[in-house]
Design an enzyme around this catalytic site. Structure first.
Site, PDB file in Angstrom:
ATOM      1  N   ASP A   1     -25.676  11.084   0.817  1.00 54.62           N
ATOM      2  CA  ASP A   1     -25.115  12.241   0.252  1.00 54.62           C
ATOM      3  C   ASP A   1     -23.993  13.077   0.712  1.00 54.62           C
ATOM      4  O   ASP A   1     -24.308  14.213   0.826  1.00 54.62           O
ATOM      5  CB  ASP A   1     -26.469  12.974  -0.716  1.00 54.62           C
ATOM      6  CG  ASP A   1     -26.080  13.787  -1.806  1.00 54.62           C
ATOM      7  OD1 ASP A   1     -25.063  13.582  -2.240  1.00 54.62           O
ATOM      8  OD2 ASP A   1     -26.812  14.723  -2.052  1.00 54.62           O
TER       9      ASP A   1
ATOM     10  N   GLU B   1     -22.000   6.950   0.708  1.00 54.50           N
ATOM     11  CA  GLU B   1     -21.409   8.302   0.538  1.00 54.50           C
ATOM     12  C   GLU B   1     -21.423   9.103   1.645  1.00 54.50           C
ATOM     13  O   GLU B   1     -21.688   9.917   2.205  1.00 54.50           O
ATOM     14  CB  GLU B   1     -22.492   9.106  -0.398  1.00 54.50           C
ATOM     15  CG  GLU B   1     -22.323   8.769  -1.773  1.00 54.50           C
ATOM     16  CD  GLU B   1     -22.968   9.621  -2.642  1.00 54.50           C
ATOM     17  OE1 GLU B   1     -23.108  11.042  -2.360  1.00 54.50           O
ATOM     18  OE2 GLU B   1     -23.541   9.574  -3.781  1.00 54.50           O
TER      19      GLU B   1
ATOM     20  N   ASP C   1     -27.136   1.344  -1.929  1.00 49.24           N
ATOM     21  CA  ASP C   1     -27.305   1.984  -3.243  1.00 49.24           C
ATOM     22  C   ASP C   1     -26.814   1.278  -4.564  1.00 49.24           C
ATOM     23  O   ASP C   1     -25.492   1.224  -4.711  1.00 49.24           O
ATOM     24  CB  ASP C   1     -26.785   3.423  -3.099  1.00 49.24           C
ATOM     25  CG  ASP C   1     -27.047   4.470  -4.251  1.00 49.24           C
ATOM     26  OD1 ASP C   1     -27.783   3.876  -5.266  1.00 49.24           O
ATOM     27  OD2 ASP C   1     -26.405   5.537  -4.574  1.00 49.24           O
TER      28      ASP C   1
END
Length: 362
Positions: free
Chosen positions: A122, A152, A262
Protein backbone atom coordinates in the site's frame (compact mmCIF):
# COMPACT_ATOMS: atom_id res chain seq x y z
CA UNK A 1 -6.48 -3.74 -3.23
CA UNK A 2 -9.46 -1.67 -4.28
CA UNK A 3 -7.61 1.19 -5.89
CA UNK A 4 -8.30 4.72 -4.82
CA UNK A 5 -9.12 7.45 -7.29
CA UNK A 6 -6.19 8.25 -9.53
CA UNK A 7 -3.97 11.25 -9.17
CA UNK A 8 -4.38 14.21 -11.44
CA UNK A 9 -2.58 14.22 -14.74
CA UNK A 10 0.86 15.73 -14.88
CA UNK A 11 0.68 19.45 -15.69
CA UNK A 12 1.77 20.33 -19.19
CA UNK A 13 5.18 21.85 -19.66
CA UNK A 14 5.43 25.61 -19.60
CA UNK A 15 5.42 27.69 -22.77
CA UNK A 16 8.17 27.44 -25.35
CA UNK A 17 9.53 30.81 -24.34
CA UNK A 18 10.76 29.54 -20.97
CA UNK A 19 14.40 28.70 -20.44
CA UNK A 20 15.29 24.96 -20.61
CA UNK A 21 16.36 24.89 -16.93
CA UNK A 22 13.06 26.41 -15.81
CA UNK A 23 11.14 23.85 -17.86
CA UNK A 24 13.19 21.02 -16.39
CA UNK A 25 12.50 22.20 -12.85
CA UNK A 26 8.78 22.58 -13.54
CA UNK A 27 8.68 18.98 -14.75
CA UNK A 28 10.63 17.80 -11.72
CA UNK A 29 8.14 19.56 -9.45
CA UNK A 30 5.24 17.97 -11.31
CA UNK A 31 6.79 14.51 -11.06
CA UNK A 32 7.58 14.94 -7.33
CA UNK A 33 4.03 16.16 -6.65
CA UNK A 34 2.57 13.22 -8.57
CA UNK A 35 4.54 10.63 -6.59
CA UNK A 36 4.16 12.32 -3.20
CA UNK A 37 0.58 13.56 -3.73
CA UNK A 38 1.52 17.01 -2.50
CA UNK A 39 1.28 20.57 -3.76
CA UNK A 40 3.81 21.84 -6.28
CA UNK A 41 4.99 24.40 -3.74
CA UNK A 42 5.89 21.62 -1.31
CA UNK A 43 7.62 19.75 -4.12
CA UNK A 44 9.65 22.83 -5.03
CA UNK A 45 10.70 23.30 -1.41
CA UNK A 46 12.05 19.74 -1.05
CA UNK A 47 13.71 19.77 -4.45
CA UNK A 48 15.40 23.11 -3.76
CA UNK A 49 16.72 21.87 -0.43
CA UNK A 50 18.18 18.81 -2.14
CA UNK A 51 19.80 20.52 -5.14
CA UNK A 52 17.01 19.38 -7.46
CA UNK A 53 17.99 15.72 -7.10
CA UNK A 54 14.75 13.75 -7.23
CA UNK A 55 15.75 10.67 -5.21
CA UNK A 56 17.34 12.71 -2.41
CA UNK A 57 14.29 14.98 -2.27
CA UNK A 58 11.82 12.07 -2.13
CA UNK A 59 13.87 10.33 0.55
CA UNK A 60 13.88 13.55 2.55
CA UNK A 61 10.10 13.85 2.17
CA UNK A 62 9.29 10.26 3.17
CA UNK A 63 12.00 9.77 5.80
CA UNK A 64 11.71 12.49 8.48
CA UNK A 65 14.88 13.25 10.46
CA UNK A 66 15.42 11.23 13.61
CA UNK A 67 15.00 13.24 16.81
CA UNK A 68 17.99 13.67 19.11
CA UNK A 69 16.65 11.41 21.86
CA UNK A 70 16.18 8.58 19.40
CA UNK A 71 19.73 9.00 18.10
CA UNK A 72 21.11 8.91 21.64
CA UNK A 73 19.26 5.67 22.36
CA UNK A 74 20.71 3.87 19.34
CA UNK A 75 24.15 2.23 19.50
CA UNK A 76 25.12 3.15 15.93
CA UNK A 77 27.32 6.10 15.14
CA UNK A 78 26.35 8.74 12.61
CA UNK A 79 28.71 7.25 10.02
CA UNK A 80 27.17 3.82 10.54
CA UNK A 81 23.68 5.23 10.06
CA UNK A 82 24.75 6.64 6.70
CA UNK A 83 26.00 3.29 5.41
CA UNK A 84 23.85 0.67 3.75
CA UNK A 85 22.30 -1.55 6.42
CA UNK A 86 21.85 -5.27 5.77
CA UNK A 87 18.20 -5.78 6.68
CA UNK A 88 18.55 -9.45 7.54
CA UNK A 89 21.15 -8.68 10.21
CA UNK A 90 19.37 -5.66 11.66
CA UNK A 91 18.07 -5.68 15.21
CA UNK A 92 14.98 -3.52 14.87
CA UNK A 93 13.88 -1.27 17.71
CA UNK A 94 10.30 -1.09 16.44
CA UNK A 95 7.90 -2.26 19.13
CA UNK A 96 6.18 -4.45 16.56
CA UNK A 97 8.97 -7.00 16.73
CA UNK A 98 8.21 -7.69 20.37
CA UNK A 99 4.52 -8.26 19.62
CA UNK A 100 4.95 -10.73 16.77
CA UNK A 101 4.28 -14.37 17.59
CA UNK A 102 5.96 -16.13 14.64
CA UNK A 103 4.73 -19.51 13.43
CA UNK A 104 6.74 -22.54 14.41
CA UNK A 105 9.84 -23.44 12.43
CA UNK A 106 10.80 -19.96 11.23
CA UNK A 107 12.79 -20.17 8.00
CA UNK A 108 16.50 -20.60 8.62
CA UNK A 109 19.32 -20.88 6.04
CA UNK A 110 18.41 -24.48 5.26
CA UNK A 111 18.67 -26.13 1.84
CA UNK A 112 15.68 -28.33 2.68
CA UNK A 113 13.37 -25.31 3.01
CA UNK A 114 12.29 -22.39 0.85
CA UNK A 115 10.17 -19.46 1.96
CA UNK A 116 8.64 -16.35 0.47
CA UNK A 117 6.41 -13.45 1.41
CA UNK A 118 3.85 -11.78 -0.83
CA UNK A 119 2.44 -8.43 0.30
CA UNK A 120 0.61 -5.45 -1.14
CA UNK A 121 2.40 -2.82 0.94
CA UNK A 122 0.00 0.00 0.00
CA UNK A 123 2.62 2.53 -1.02
CA UNK A 124 -0.13 4.72 -2.46
CA UNK A 125 -1.25 5.54 1.09
CA UNK A 126 1.26 8.18 2.18
CA UNK A 127 -0.09 8.45 5.73
CA UNK A 128 2.52 7.19 8.23
CA UNK A 129 4.45 5.73 5.29
CA UNK A 130 7.92 5.83 6.93
CA UNK A 131 6.64 4.05 10.05
CA UNK A 132 4.76 1.51 7.95
CA UNK A 133 7.79 0.87 5.74
CA UNK A 134 9.90 0.21 8.83
CA UNK A 135 7.17 -2.14 10.03
CA UNK A 136 7.32 -4.15 6.79
CA UNK A 137 11.11 -4.29 7.07
CA UNK A 138 10.86 -5.63 10.62
CA UNK A 139 8.87 -8.59 9.30
CA UNK A 140 11.41 -9.22 6.55
CA UNK A 141 14.19 -9.14 9.14
CA UNK A 142 12.32 -11.54 11.42
CA UNK A 143 11.33 -14.17 8.85
CA UNK A 144 14.32 -13.78 6.53
CA UNK A 145 12.48 -15.07 3.41
CA UNK A 146 14.31 -16.23 0.31
CA UNK A 147 11.99 -14.24 -1.97
CA UNK A 148 9.62 -11.32 -1.43
CA UNK A 149 6.83 -10.40 -3.86
CA UNK A 150 5.57 -6.83 -3.41
CA UNK A 151 2.74 -4.83 -4.93
CA UNK A 152 1.96 -1.08 -4.82
CA UNK A 153 5.59 -0.08 -4.50
CA UNK A 154 6.43 3.56 -5.22
CA UNK A 155 9.92 4.92 -6.08
CA UNK A 156 10.85 6.29 -2.61
CA UNK A 157 9.67 3.05 -0.95
CA UNK A 158 11.81 1.09 -3.41
CA UNK A 159 14.82 3.30 -2.65
CA UNK A 160 14.24 2.71 1.06
CA UNK A 161 14.17 -1.06 0.53
CA UNK A 162 17.36 -0.98 -1.54
CA UNK A 163 19.08 0.83 1.31
CA UNK A 164 17.70 -1.27 4.14
CA UNK A 165 17.77 -4.65 2.38
CA UNK A 166 21.18 -4.79 0.75
CA UNK A 167 21.20 -8.59 1.03
CA UNK A 168 18.40 -8.71 -1.57
CA UNK A 169 18.46 -8.05 -5.29
CA UNK A 170 15.35 -6.07 -6.24
CA UNK A 171 13.71 -6.41 -9.66
CA UNK A 172 10.87 -4.00 -10.42
CA UNK A 173 7.98 -4.07 -12.86
CA UNK A 174 8.31 -0.34 -13.56
CA UNK A 175 10.20 2.69 -12.31
CA UNK A 176 7.48 5.31 -12.14
CA UNK A 177 4.11 5.74 -10.48
CA UNK A 178 3.46 2.51 -8.59
CA UNK A 179 4.55 -0.99 -9.51
CA UNK A 180 5.39 -4.51 -8.40
CA UNK A 181 8.77 -5.82 -7.24
CA UNK A 182 10.46 -9.14 -6.54
CA UNK A 183 13.24 -9.30 -3.94
CA UNK A 184 15.74 -12.18 -4.20
CA UNK A 185 18.09 -13.14 -1.37
CA UNK A 186 21.53 -12.84 -2.95
CA UNK A 187 23.12 -15.57 -0.82
CA UNK A 188 20.65 -18.23 -1.95
CA UNK A 189 18.63 -17.23 -5.02
CA UNK A 190 20.50 -16.83 -8.30
CA UNK A 191 18.81 -14.68 -10.94
CA UNK A 192 19.04 -16.12 -14.47
CA UNK A 193 16.64 -13.88 -16.41
CA UNK A 194 13.74 -11.47 -16.00
CA UNK A 195 10.77 -10.40 -18.10
CA UNK A 196 7.85 -7.96 -17.96
CA UNK A 197 4.64 -9.03 -19.71
CA UNK A 198 2.33 -6.07 -20.48
CA UNK A 199 -1.43 -6.24 -19.99
CA UNK A 200 -2.74 -4.49 -23.14
CA UNK A 201 -6.17 -3.69 -21.66
CA UNK A 202 -5.08 -2.26 -18.31
CA UNK A 203 -6.23 1.18 -17.25
CA UNK A 204 -4.19 1.04 -14.03
CA UNK A 205 -0.55 0.54 -15.11
CA UNK A 206 -0.67 -3.21 -14.38
CA UNK A 207 1.65 -5.90 -15.82
CA UNK A 208 3.15 -9.30 -15.03
CA UNK A 209 6.69 -9.41 -13.61
CA UNK A 210 8.56 -12.71 -14.09
CA UNK A 211 12.01 -13.93 -13.03
CA UNK A 212 13.79 -17.22 -13.72
CA UNK A 213 15.96 -18.26 -10.77
CA UNK A 214 17.89 -21.18 -9.31
CA UNK A 215 17.58 -22.26 -5.66
CA UNK A 216 19.51 -25.21 -4.20
CA UNK A 217 19.79 -26.79 -7.63
CA UNK A 218 16.10 -26.29 -8.44
CA UNK A 219 14.92 -24.13 -11.34
CA UNK A 220 12.05 -21.80 -10.42
CA UNK A 221 9.96 -19.43 -12.49
CA UNK A 222 8.61 -16.73 -10.16
CA UNK A 223 5.84 -14.29 -11.06
CA UNK A 224 3.93 -11.45 -9.42
CA UNK A 225 1.26 -8.98 -10.46
CA UNK A 226 -1.35 -6.58 -9.15
CA UNK A 227 -4.42 -7.42 -11.20
CA UNK A 228 -6.95 -4.74 -12.15
CA UNK A 229 -8.81 -3.31 -9.15
CA UNK A 230 -12.49 -2.75 -8.33
CA UNK A 231 -15.61 -4.76 -9.10
CA UNK A 232 -16.29 -2.69 -12.21
CA UNK A 233 -13.10 -3.93 -13.88
CA UNK A 234 -13.83 -7.65 -13.45
CA UNK A 235 -13.68 -8.34 -17.21
CA UNK A 236 -10.16 -6.96 -17.55
CA UNK A 237 -9.10 -8.68 -14.33
CA UNK A 238 -10.27 -12.05 -15.69
CA UNK A 239 -8.37 -11.41 -18.92
CA UNK A 240 -5.25 -10.69 -16.85
CA UNK A 241 -5.76 -13.89 -14.84
CA UNK A 242 -5.96 -15.85 -18.09
CA UNK A 243 -2.67 -14.26 -19.19
CA UNK A 244 -1.04 -15.24 -15.89
CA UNK A 245 -2.20 -18.85 -16.17
CA UNK A 246 -1.09 -19.01 -19.81
CA UNK A 247 2.38 -17.79 -18.85
CA UNK A 248 2.56 -20.35 -16.04
CA UNK A 249 1.72 -23.08 -18.54
CA UNK A 250 4.37 -21.87 -20.99
CA UNK A 251 7.21 -22.04 -18.46
CA UNK A 252 9.68 -24.92 -18.99
CA UNK A 253 8.31 -28.20 -17.68
CA UNK A 254 11.46 -28.70 -15.62
CA UNK A 255 10.74 -25.51 -13.64
CA UNK A 256 8.65 -25.12 -10.53
CA UNK A 257 6.36 -22.13 -11.20
CA UNK A 258 5.07 -19.84 -8.46
CA UNK A 259 2.76 -16.86 -8.90
CA UNK A 260 2.13 -14.73 -5.82
CA UNK A 261 0.42 -11.36 -5.76
CA UNK A 262 -2.62 -9.17 -5.26
CA UNK A 263 -5.15 -10.66 -7.66
CA UNK A 264 -8.20 -8.65 -6.52
CA UNK A 265 -10.12 -11.83 -7.45
CA UNK A 266 -13.53 -12.87 -6.20
CA UNK A 267 -14.08 -16.64 -6.17
CA UNK A 268 -16.84 -16.43 -8.78
CA UNK A 269 -14.42 -14.75 -11.19
CA UNK A 270 -12.08 -17.75 -11.05
CA UNK A 271 -15.07 -19.98 -11.78
CA UNK A 272 -16.10 -17.71 -14.66
CA UNK A 273 -12.57 -18.01 -16.02
CA UNK A 274 -13.02 -21.77 -16.15
CA UNK A 275 -11.12 -22.49 -12.95
CA UNK A 276 -7.43 -23.25 -12.63
CA UNK A 277 -5.80 -25.72 -15.04
CA UNK A 278 -5.37 -29.24 -13.68
CA UNK A 279 -1.63 -28.82 -13.17
CA UNK A 280 -1.89 -25.46 -11.36
CA UNK A 281 -3.07 -25.34 -7.76
CA UNK A 282 -4.13 -22.60 -5.37
CA UNK A 283 -1.76 -23.05 -2.40
CA UNK A 284 -4.37 -22.01 0.17
CA UNK A 285 -6.77 -24.64 -1.17
CA UNK A 286 -3.99 -27.24 -1.45
CA UNK A 287 -3.18 -26.77 2.25
CA UNK A 288 -6.79 -27.50 3.24
CA UNK A 289 -8.23 -23.96 3.16
CA UNK A 290 -6.92 -22.95 6.62
CA UNK A 291 -9.34 -20.45 8.12
CA UNK A 292 -6.67 -18.43 9.92
CA UNK A 293 -5.27 -17.16 6.60
CA UNK A 294 -8.40 -17.08 4.43
CA UNK A 295 -8.88 -13.31 4.19
CA UNK A 296 -6.01 -11.03 3.24
CA UNK A 297 -8.17 -7.88 2.91
CA UNK A 298 -10.34 -7.55 6.00
CA UNK A 299 -11.78 -4.15 6.81
CA UNK A 300 -13.25 -5.44 10.06
CA UNK A 301 -9.84 -6.30 11.49
CA UNK A 302 -7.76 -3.78 9.54
CA UNK A 303 -8.69 -0.14 10.15
CA UNK A 304 -6.17 1.53 7.82
CA UNK A 305 -8.75 2.55 5.23
CA UNK A 306 -11.37 3.60 7.78
CA UNK A 307 -14.13 1.75 5.94
CA UNK A 308 -17.21 1.44 8.21
CA UNK A 309 -18.61 -1.59 6.37
CA UNK A 310 -17.15 -5.05 6.89
CA UNK A 311 -15.51 -6.51 3.81
CA UNK A 312 -13.53 -9.76 3.91
CA UNK A 313 -11.90 -10.97 0.69
CA UNK A 314 -9.07 -13.28 -0.38
CA UNK A 315 -7.45 -10.83 -2.77
CA UNK A 316 -3.89 -12.08 -2.30
CA UNK A 317 -3.33 -15.55 -3.77
CA UNK A 318 -0.56 -17.99 -4.58
CA UNK A 319 -0.68 -20.28 -7.60
CA UNK A 320 1.75 -23.20 -7.88
CA UNK A 321 2.78 -25.50 -10.73
CA UNK A 322 5.08 -28.36 -9.82
CA UNK A 323 8.02 -29.30 -12.03
CA UNK A 324 7.49 -32.25 -14.36
CA UNK A 325 9.49 -34.47 -12.03
CA UNK A 326 7.09 -34.02 -9.13
CA UNK A 327 8.02 -33.82 -5.49
CA UNK A 328 11.08 -31.55 -5.56
CA UNK A 329 9.31 -28.58 -3.97
CA UNK A 330 6.10 -28.92 -1.95
CA UNK A 331 4.08 -26.14 -0.18
CA UNK A 332 4.01 -26.83 3.57
CA UNK A 333 2.43 -23.90 5.43
CA UNK A 334 0.79 -20.49 5.03
CA UNK A 335 0.43 -17.68 7.56
CA UNK A 336 -0.70 -14.05 7.65
CA UNK A 337 1.69 -11.19 8.45
CA UNK A 338 1.18 -7.60 9.55
CA UNK A 339 -1.62 -8.29 12.05
CA UNK A 340 -0.15 -6.06 14.77
CA UNK A 341 -0.60 -2.29 14.88
CA UNK A 342 2.51 -0.14 14.84
CA UNK A 343 3.26 2.62 17.34
CA UNK A 344 1.62 5.10 14.94
CA UNK A 345 -1.69 3.29 15.52
CA UNK A 346 -1.92 1.82 12.03
CA UNK A 347 -1.01 -1.48 10.38
CA UNK A 348 1.90 -1.77 7.90
CA UNK A 349 -0.65 -2.05 5.06
CA UNK A 350 -4.37 -2.34 4.42
CA UNK A 351 -3.57 -5.89 3.23
CA UNK A 352 -2.20 -8.68 5.38
CA UNK A 353 0.95 -10.25 4.02
CA UNK A 354 1.28 -13.97 3.31
CA UNK A 355 4.25 -16.05 4.46
CA UNK A 356 4.58 -19.36 2.61
CA UNK A 357 7.01 -22.11 3.59
CA UNK A 358 7.85 -24.94 1.20
CA UNK A 359 9.86 -28.13 1.59
CA UNK A 360 12.65 -28.93 -0.86
CA UNK A 361 13.14 -32.68 -1.30
CA UNK A 362 16.88 -33.13 -1.64
Amino acid sequence: MEQRSGRGARPEAAGEEEEPEVKKRRLLCAEFASVASCDSSVAQCYLTENDWEMERALNSYFEPPVDESAVESRPQTVSELETCVDLTNEETTDSTSSKISPPENIQQEDDSMFSFITWNIDGLDLNNLPERARGVCSYLALYNPDVVFLQEVIPPYCSYLRKRASSYEIITGNGEGYFTAIMLKKSRVKLKSQEIIPFPGTKMMRNLLCVHVSVSGNELYLMTSHLESTRGHAKERINQLKAVLKKMQEAPESDTVIFAGDTNLRDQEVTKCGGLPNNILDVWEFLGKPEHCRYTWDTQMNSNLGIPNTCKLRFDRIFFRAAAEEGHIIPRSLDLLGLEKLDCGRFPSDHWGLLCNLDIIL
